[in-house]
Design a protein around this motif. Structure first.
Motif, PDB file in Angstrom:
ATOM      1  N   ASP A  36       0.676  -0.200 -18.473  1.00  0.00           N
ATOM      2  CA  ASP A  36      -0.708  -0.557 -17.841  1.00  0.00           C
ATOM      3  C   ASP A  36      -0.947  -1.475 -18.867  1.00  0.00           C
ATOM      4  O   ASP A  36      -2.251  -1.582 -19.170  1.00  0.00           O
ATOM      5  N   TYR A  72      -0.699   9.088 -10.682  1.00  0.00           N
ATOM      6  CA  TYR A  72      -1.300   7.844 -10.541  1.00  0.00           C
ATOM      7  C   TYR A  72      -1.217   7.953  -8.898  1.00  0.00           C
ATOM      8  O   TYR A  72      -0.294   7.934  -7.818  1.00  0.00           O
ATOM      9  N   HIS A  77      -4.264   6.374  -5.343  1.00  0.00           N
ATOM     10  CA  HIS A  77      -5.777   5.765  -4.789  1.00  0.00           C
ATOM     11  C   HIS A  77      -6.096   6.544  -3.677  1.00  0.00           C
ATOM     12  O   HIS A  77      -5.568   7.446  -3.174  1.00  0.00           O
ATOM     13  N   ASN A  94      -8.929   2.302  -5.949  1.00  0.00           N
ATOM     14  CA  ASN A  94      -7.385   2.027  -6.502  1.00  0.00           C
ATOM     15  C   ASN A  94      -7.151   2.388  -7.841  1.00  0.00           C
ATOM     16  O   ASN A  94      -8.073   2.527  -8.605  1.00  0.00           O
ATOM     17  N   ASN A  95      -5.792   2.488  -8.189  1.00  0.00           N
ATOM     18  CA  ASN A  95      -5.546   2.480  -9.696  1.00  0.00           C
ATOM     19  C   ASN A  95      -6.101   3.877 -10.393  1.00  0.00           C
ATOM     20  O   ASN A  95      -6.857   3.612 -11.497  1.00  0.00           O
TER      21      ASN A  95
END
Length: 437
Positions: free
Chosen positions: A168, A235, A237, A242-243
């Motif tokens: 990230d 991970y 959404h 999101n994210n």
């Protein structure tokens, strides 16, 4: 008056000299060669042979081992990790209609052994049996698991233990990242209520196993399971964001242990097979072996130590007794020697393993020794009190000890060292400085 003063100085000098010659600290030991009436001996007969280690406790160790190694002398070894996970907080909330993006199991690397250019096959499974936080587990212990593999792909894993990883956009310390299947991740997101109700009943834990390797010899890595870099991260959404991500860590409260398999039938070394597997103790005169991970230990006996000093009765003082172990394979590139060894004392009355009186549990590591000297290729242990007690028949000590890799549960390294052949200058030996009165 001058004569009186001279007598006083002479008396003080004698007293000081006597105090120095009776000193048994490391400082006093430096003066042994200058002591009047002190003798040195390194010809005490030793008998030694290597054998398979007993079970060792790998529950909640300071690190866990994962990997697969092939060794022409010690055969084939593999290591896997059984572990629980936990919640990051008291509950989870994945939001409305959560959808998986990816799910990754990460393991912080705290050390390694072998060839990190090799690729090791690693498979992750769900446990179908509970792990206990109160039970003891050993290197031979197993727990039931689902044979279906959770990995996203079945490629081998190559290590870069000293290379940070970009995650990230951030540079993170070296760790192993194992991507798991989308369906497993989505199932976690869909079962929020069950996770919050009783997480360890819903996900009893994981078994992370090493199955094979390519390359010269494979590798084993040691992991810090309680690190913030270790855990199962989802991970995802949802309808609103999101994210998103959520990590299930392995905390100190999580049950875990290392499982190790040793296949010694894969050894191509005749001496190892004869001595360790077939129990031919005579080979210990030529060569001896140690292996961590609950593998191989060496038993050392001092059969004539007491009778050697019988003539002195109780009139014997051992100033220093050092056991010397010499590595005969110091130039290994990947299968390197352990950094530390230790000695197990054995109680005569019941065979129980105990700390020797010289052990750093009672003294200090600088006194007891056991660390590898890369210049001399030796390990040295000071066992002065143990030898003195054996000679005087004090305490409850057997006349044999076990030499093992220190921290065997977290150190898979191996050692090949010289045997007891009296004609070898690098033989396993006991060096004694003593005086009698």
């Amino acid at each position: 008056m001058k004569r009186i003063l001279l007598c006083i100085v002479t008396a003080l000098s004698c007293a000081l000299f006597t105090a120095c010659t009776n000193e048994t600290s490391p400082i006093g030991l430096d003066l042994i060669d200058n002591k009047v009436g002190t003798y040195f001996m390194d010809t005490i007969t030793l008998e030694a042979y290597s054998m398979l280690e007993d079970t060792i406790n790998t529950t909640q160790s300071s690190a866990d081992i994962l990997g697969d190694i092939s060794d022409p002398v010690f055969g084939h070894s593999s290591a896997g990790i059984y572990t629980q996970l936990s919640l990051s907080g008291s509950t989870v909330n994945f939001g409305s209609n959560p959808v998986i993006d990816s799910i990754v199991l990460t393991l912080q690397i705290s050390g390694y052994y072998g060839d990190t250019n090799s690729y090791v096959g690693i498979r992750v499974h769900k446990l179908t049996e509970d792990l206990s936080t109160t039970d003891q587990y050993y290197q031979t212990s197993t727990v039931e698991y689902d044979p279906n593999v959770l990995n996203y792909s079945l490629t081998g894993y190559n290590l870069r233990p000293n290379t940070p990883i970009v995650v990230d956009t951030a540079l993170i310390n070296a760790h192993l990242r194992i991507r798991l299947s989308q369906s497993f991740g989505q199932d976690l997101l869909n079962r929020q209520d069950e996770i919050n109700s009783d997480f360890n009943s819903f996900l009893k834990g994981l078994y992370i196993e090493a199955t094979s390797h390519t390359g010269s010899c494979g590798y084993m890595l040691t992991t810090n399971m309680n690190s913030s870099l270790t855990g199962l991260t989802v991970y995802y959404h949802n309808d609103n964001e999101n994210n998103k991500r959520y990590t299930f860590p392995c905390t100190e409260e999580c049950a875990r242990f290392t499982h190790l398999d040793h296949n010694y039938s894969a050894s191509t070394d005749v001496s190892f097979v004869q001595e360790v597997l077939q129990g031919n103790k005579d080979f210990g005169e030529d060569i001896l072996f140690l292996q961590g991970g609950g593998g191989v230990k060496t038993r050392i006996t001092f059969p004539y130590l007491e009778s050697t000093f019988d003539q002195y009765s109780d009139r014997i003082v051992i100033h220093s007794a050092e056991l010397v172990i010499t590595n005969v394979a110091p130039n290994e590139v990947y299968l390197i020697q352990p950094s530390l060894l230790t000695i197990q004392g054995v109680r005569k009355s019941d065979g129980a393993i105990r700390f020797l009186p010289d052990d750093d549990y009672y003294t200090s590591s600088s006194y007891f020794g056991g660390s590898y000297n890369s210049k001399t290729h030796e390990y040295r242990f000071r066992i002065t009190s143990y030898v003195q007690q054996l000679i005087l028949n004090q305490g409850d000590w057997s006349n044999y000890i076990n030499l093992v890799v220190r921290g065997s549960a977290v150190r898979p390294n191996r050692l090949i060292f010289d045997g007891t052949d009296p004609n070898s200058p690098t033989r396993l030996r006991l060096e004694i400085a003593y005086s009698n009165y």
